[in-house]
Write a protein that holds these residues in place. Structure first.
Motif, PDB file in Angstrom:
ATOM      1  N   LEU A   1       1.005  -1.303  -0.075  1.00 47.56           N
ATOM      2  CA  LEU A   1       0.154   0.004   0.085  1.00 47.56           C
ATOM      3  C   LEU A   1       1.341   1.044  -0.243  1.00 47.56           C
ATOM      4  O   LEU A   1       0.590   2.451  -0.576  1.00 47.56           O
TER       5      LEU A   1
ATOM      6  N   THR B   1      -0.190   3.477   7.627  1.00 46.80           N
ATOM      7  CA  THR B   1      -0.273   3.390   5.346  1.00 46.80           C
ATOM      8  C   THR B   1      -1.110   1.778   6.093  1.00 46.80           C
ATOM      9  O   THR B   1      -0.419   0.828   6.840  1.00 46.80           O
TER      10      THR B   1
ATOM     11  N   PRO C   1      -5.156  -1.126   5.410  1.00 47.40           N
ATOM     12  CA  PRO C   1      -6.553  -0.971   4.621  1.00 47.40           C
ATOM     13  C   PRO C   1      -7.655  -2.160   6.616  1.00 47.40           C
ATOM     14  O   PRO C   1      -7.450  -1.949   7.152  1.00 47.40           O
TER      15      PRO C   1
ATOM     16  N   THR D   1     -11.482   0.035  -2.312  1.00 44.29           N
ATOM     17  CA  THR D   1     -10.388  -1.635  -2.802  1.00 44.29           C
ATOM     18  C   THR D   1     -11.192  -1.601  -4.803  1.00 44.29           C
ATOM     19  O   THR D   1     -10.315  -2.153  -4.737  1.00 44.29           O
TER      20      THR D   1
ATOM     21  N   PRO E   1      -8.053   1.485   1.831  1.00 44.61           N
ATOM     22  CA  PRO E   1      -6.544   1.714   2.185  1.00 44.61           C
ATOM     23  C   PRO E   1      -6.579   2.963   2.433  1.00 44.61           C
ATOM     24  O   PRO E   1      -7.620   3.828   2.423  1.00 44.61           O
TER      25      PRO E   1
ATOM     26  N   LEU F   1      -2.556  -6.007  -4.901  1.00 48.11           N
ATOM     27  CA  LEU F   1      -1.602  -4.726  -4.937  1.00 48.11           C
ATOM     28  C   LEU F   1      -0.052  -5.469  -5.686  1.00 48.11           C
ATOM     29  O   LEU F   1       0.551  -4.798  -6.082  1.00 48.11           O
TER      30      LEU F   1
END
Ligand code: PLP
Length: 393
Positions: free
Chosen positions: A52, A63, A65, A196, A208, A264
């Motif tokens: 992320l 950082t 989600p 997402t 996120p 990701l």
């Protein structure tokens, strides 16, 4: 009717999200569920955070989600950074700026609104005027990519203005992350949230977020506890940080996080610059086809989102009938207009895995055939060639 296993139809998703989820991501979802405190799950959580950071282009430690959709990421930013009595400059050029205002007011703070016409980008001059007129403001909040109109605002300039007037910035990147250039550290964004289900092409339901050192300092200095227990970052961090000992806070959506990890990873494999360029290229093809048909955009050139194409419905056409025929005859989903644009526009998404040449051609061909059958005033027989030329010259 007896209830049996639900088997969804297979659709092509070209609305405002969710977008088409890649088979690699779907197969990640189907892997065996393990305990959310299992050491191997903990290792995967670390990788998700680091991936992320790449997607957001940040070194921010905070950082992660949030285990809920984009709206919860929005609430996480406002609930943690605002206290009752604060003043926030909120930019509104579509539906989601209005949702930010709701959040500000529900935190007991005052929202000073800076309004722009729907379809236009946020005007930095108006923002500077508001910052000058309200020295008591401590935060500037705006939507980078307004999904209700297809307009892209200049996040770099707006965040620089926020700092010039001693404010933190809260940026909605639900639709921009991985689809348009976005650089959290270079642009000095303080708090950002995304979703997402858009250009990450993962399943919906995760948000996120990332917070700068300055933002973390503001949270530490709060006088009152965050009013939301679930979204209180001090508690969430104990769960998401290795240093916090992974103390139980809530049960993470284990399989959805496998999916996010995979999407990701796919982004990293493609490369962020390539992903931004792919969105732009497919937008160029779709735009050429639509314009050749005689269908126009509402956002002016230069502030148009490649991943969300908001176009004007041809005169006299029942837009809902068109969407229904696209869905039932071609398994193709496009989006309706939202708020004041309802009934006036369609929103055609080219997000993440949906941003590909096959989807562009399907959309142009099926839209043309449905509109032609309904007697719309469009040019036929030219869209596909125009799209092809825009892509391959
Ligand atoms: N902000 C923007 C710009 C959005 O487009 C959306 C959803 O479309 C949201 C916030 C809310 O996200 P979610 O629907 O995942 O809660």
């Amino acid at each position: 009717m007896p209830i049996t296993t639900f088997n969804p139809p297979v659709r092509t998703l070209m609305g405002p999200g969710p977008s088409d989820v890649h088979p690699r991501v779907l197969s990640a979802l189907a892997r065996p569920t393990i305990g959310h405190l299992d050491p191997s799950f903990g290792q995967m959580m670390e990788e998700v955070k680091s991936l992320l950071q790449y997607a957001f282009q940040t070194d921010n430690q905070l950082t992660l989600p949030v285990s809920a959709p984009g709206s919860a990421g929005m609430e996480t930013c406002f609930a943690n950074l605002l206290e009752a009595g604060d003043t926030v400059i909120v930019c509104q050029n579509g539906v989601f700026g209005g949702r930010m205002k709701e959040n500000v007011e529900r935190c007991g703070a005052t929202a000073i609104m800076v309004e722009d016409d729907w379809g236009q980008a946020v005007d930095p001059q108006k923002v500077e005027d508001a910052l000058k007129a309200h020295p008591e403001a401590s935060i500037l909040a705006f939507v980078h990519a307004e999904t209700s109109t297809g307009a892209l605002s200049d996040a770099k300039t707006l965040c620089a203005l926020a700092h010039q007037y001693d404010c933190l910035s809260i940026v909605d990147a639900v639709t921009s992350l991985a689809g348009s250039e976005l650089r959290v550290d270079d642009w000095a964004i303080d708090a950002i949230y995304s979703g997402t289900q858009k250009c990450l092409s993962c399943v919906p339901g995760l948000s996120p977020v990332s917070f700068s050192e300055r933002a973390q300092e503001r949270i530490k200095q709060r006088k009152e506890r965050v009013q939301s227990w679930f979204l209180d970052l001090n508690l969430v961090m104990g769960y998401w940080s290795r240093d916090g000992g992974r103390s139980y806070h809530h049960t993470a959506p284990v399989n959805s996080l496998y999916a996010l990890h995979e999407s990701l990873l796919m982004l990293k494999e493609e490369g962020l610059n390539n992903a931004w360029a792919r969105h732009q290229q497919q937008h160029g093809a779709l735009k050429a086809g639509l314009e050749a048909m005689g269908i126009n955009f509402i956002a002016p050139e230069g502030s148009r989102l490649p991943q969300l194409n908001t176009v004007i419905i041809p005169t006299g056409i029942d837009e809902a009938v068109v969407r229904k025929r696209l869905l039932y005859d071609y398994d193709l989903e496009i989006g309706a207009g939202l708020g004041t644009l309802a009934g006036k526009v369609w929103r055609i998404g080219l997000m993440g895995n949906s941003a590909n040449a096959t989807n562009v051609m399907l959309c142009l061909a099926s839209l043309e055939s449905v509109l032609d059958a309904m007697g719309a005033d469009i040019k036929t027989g030219v869209a596909l060639n125009a799209a092809q030329k825009a892509t391959f010259g």
